[in-house]
Motif scaffolding. Structure first.
Motif, PDB file in Angstrom:
ATOM      1  N   ASP A  40       0.857  -1.185   0.000  1.00  0.00           N
ATOM      2  CA  ASP A  40       0.000   0.000   0.000  1.00  0.00           C
ATOM      3  C   ASP A  40       0.887   1.227   0.000  1.00  0.00           C
ATOM      4  OD1 ASP A  40      -2.350   1.468   0.046  1.00  0.00           O
ATOM      5  OD2 ASP A  40      -2.579   1.353   2.212  1.00  0.00           O
ATOM      6  N   LEU A  41       0.457   2.261  -0.729  1.00  0.00           N
ATOM      7  CA  LEU A  41       1.234   3.490  -0.867  1.00  0.00           C
ATOM      8  C   LEU A  41       0.278   4.658  -0.931  1.00  0.00           C
ATOM      9  CD1 LEU A  41       4.081   4.744  -1.522  1.00  0.00           C
ATOM     10  CD2 LEU A  41       3.501   4.389  -3.920  1.00  0.00           C
ATOM     11  N   SER A  42       0.554   5.682  -0.130  1.00  0.00           N
ATOM     12  CA  SER A  42      -0.319   6.850  -0.102  1.00  0.00           C
ATOM     13  C   SER A  42       0.508   8.101   0.171  1.00  0.00           C
ATOM     14  CB  SER A  42      -1.371   6.668   0.996  1.00  0.00           C
ATOM     15  OG  SER A  42      -2.093   7.855   1.201  1.00  0.00           O
ATOM     16  N   PHE A  43       0.199   9.185  -0.537  1.00  0.00           N
ATOM     17  CA  PHE A  43       0.842  10.472  -0.276  1.00  0.00           C
ATOM     18  C   PHE A  43      -0.215  11.559  -0.379  1.00  0.00           C
ATOM     19  CE2 PHE A  43       3.089  14.367  -1.249  1.00  0.00           C
ATOM     20  CZ  PHE A  43       4.123  14.329  -0.324  1.00  0.00           C
ATOM     21  N   GLU A  44      -0.336  12.339   0.679  1.00  0.00           N
ATOM     22  CA  GLU A  44      -1.290  13.445   0.701  1.00  0.00           C
ATOM     23  C   GLU A  44      -0.524  14.742   0.869  1.00  0.00           C
ATOM     24  OE1 GLU A  44      -4.271  12.736   3.702  1.00  0.00           O
ATOM     25  OE2 GLU A  44      -4.323  10.605   3.202  1.00  0.00           O
ATOM     26  N   ASN A  45      -0.647  15.622  -0.111  1.00  0.00           N
ATOM     27  CA  ASN A  45      -0.017  16.941  -0.073  1.00  0.00           C
ATOM     28  C   ASN A  45      -1.065  17.928   0.429  1.00  0.00           C
ATOM     29  OD1 ASN A  45       1.010  19.483  -0.635  1.00  0.00           O
ATOM     30  ND2 ASN A  45       2.065  18.802  -2.480  1.00  0.00           N
ATOM     31  N   ALA A  46      -1.060  18.185   1.726  1.00  0.00           N
ATOM     32  CA  ALA A  46      -2.057  19.080   2.332  1.00  0.00           C
ATOM     33  C   ALA A  46      -1.863  20.523   1.899  1.00  0.00           C
ATOM     34  CB  ALA A  46      -1.997  18.972   3.852  1.00  0.00           C
ATOM     35  N   ALA A 100       2.735  10.743   4.311  1.00  0.00           N
ATOM     36  CA  ALA A 100       3.142   9.646   3.429  1.00  0.00           C
ATOM     37  C   ALA A 100       2.999   8.345   4.201  1.00  0.00           C
ATOM     38  CB  ALA A 100       4.580   9.831   2.971  1.00  0.00           C
ATOM     39  N   GLU A 101       2.380   7.353   3.575  1.00  0.00           N
ATOM     40  CA  GLU A 101       2.222   6.040   4.197  1.00  0.00           C
ATOM     41  C   GLU A 101       2.673   4.972   3.210  1.00  0.00           C
ATOM     42  OE1 GLU A 101      -1.461   6.463   7.230  1.00  0.00           O
ATOM     43  OE2 GLU A 101      -2.007   6.483   5.100  1.00  0.00           O
ATOM     44  N   LEU A 102       3.449   4.044   3.716  1.00  0.00           N
ATOM     45  CA  LEU A 102       3.970   2.966   2.889  1.00  0.00           C
ATOM     46  C   LEU A 102       3.916   1.667   3.670  1.00  0.00           C
ATOM     47  CD1 LEU A 102       5.542   1.787   0.423  1.00  0.00           C
ATOM     48  CD2 LEU A 102       7.638   2.510   1.576  1.00  0.00           C
ATOM     49  N   ASP A 103       3.276   0.651   3.092  1.00  0.00           N
ATOM     50  CA  ASP A 103       3.329  -0.719   3.601  1.00  0.00           C
ATOM     51  C   ASP A 103       4.183  -1.487   2.603  1.00  0.00           C
ATOM     52  OD1 ASP A 103       1.463   0.273   5.362  1.00  0.00           O
ATOM     53  OD2 ASP A 103      -0.082  -1.209   4.898  1.00  0.00           O
TER      54      ASP A 103
END
Length: 182
Positions: A40-46, A100-103
């Protein structure tokens, strides 16, 4: 001078690498990386979503790491998942800049590790092998997300493992209030 070779074909009376009266060498631990993958991969640029923060930006970055391991279909194959959560906040007002989240997972073939040491091996050595890849992915992700590349400091997986053992021991020693003896 010719070397004496007995009838068993090994020099000087040794058999299978051991001399008479000596035990064979213990099996050395062996680890083979069979696969590595992003689960899983997620990136949020607030900043892009909410607009640039007002005033001076002083980024503060926190990294959370968690680990999980499980046995696969065969006796000596294991899957190890390392989860990373990298949060950058503005020190001035606490506003989130990015998340940023990475599994990241790996499949390992492990031989020669005693059963009582296997859990520690899975939670320390396997994540240590995967870490350079995780670091690169997170660095690229933050750079591609519009921020300076974040080069994560090395993770002390031994300390992380010890903290988890201490947390589990403390949780086992706590008795719920409704179960205390009267």
């Amino acid at each position: 001078m010719a070397e004496d070779t007995p009838q068993n074909g090994t020099p000087n009376g040794t058999q299978n690498g051991a001399t008479n009266g000596q035990a064979a060498q213990p099996v050395q631990p062996r680890m083979q990386v069979l696969a590595q993958f992003i689960r899983d991969l997620s990136f949020e640029n607030a900043v892009a979503q909410k607009g640039a923060p007002q005033g001076e930006v002083q980024p503060e970055i926190t990294v959370q790491v968690s680990l999980d391991a499980r046995k696969r279909g065969t006796e000596t194959q294991f899957e190890v998942i390392s989860k990373y959560r990298v949060t950058s906040t503005n020190k001035a007002d606490g506003a989130t800049l990015f998340l940023a989240e990475l599994d990241y997972g790996g499949v390992f073939q492990i031989d020669g590790v005693p059963q009582d040491q296997l859990h520690a091996f899975l939670m320390i050595e396997c994540p240590r092998m995967m870490f350079p890849f995780v670091r690169r992915i997170i660095s690229d992700m933050t750079r591609d997300g519009g921020f300076p590349a974040f080069n994560m400091d090395p993770v002390d997986f031994v300390a992380l493992y010890r903290q988890e053992l201490a947390r589990r021991a403390q949780a086992q020693n706590q008795v719920p209030a409704d179960q205390t003896p009267s």
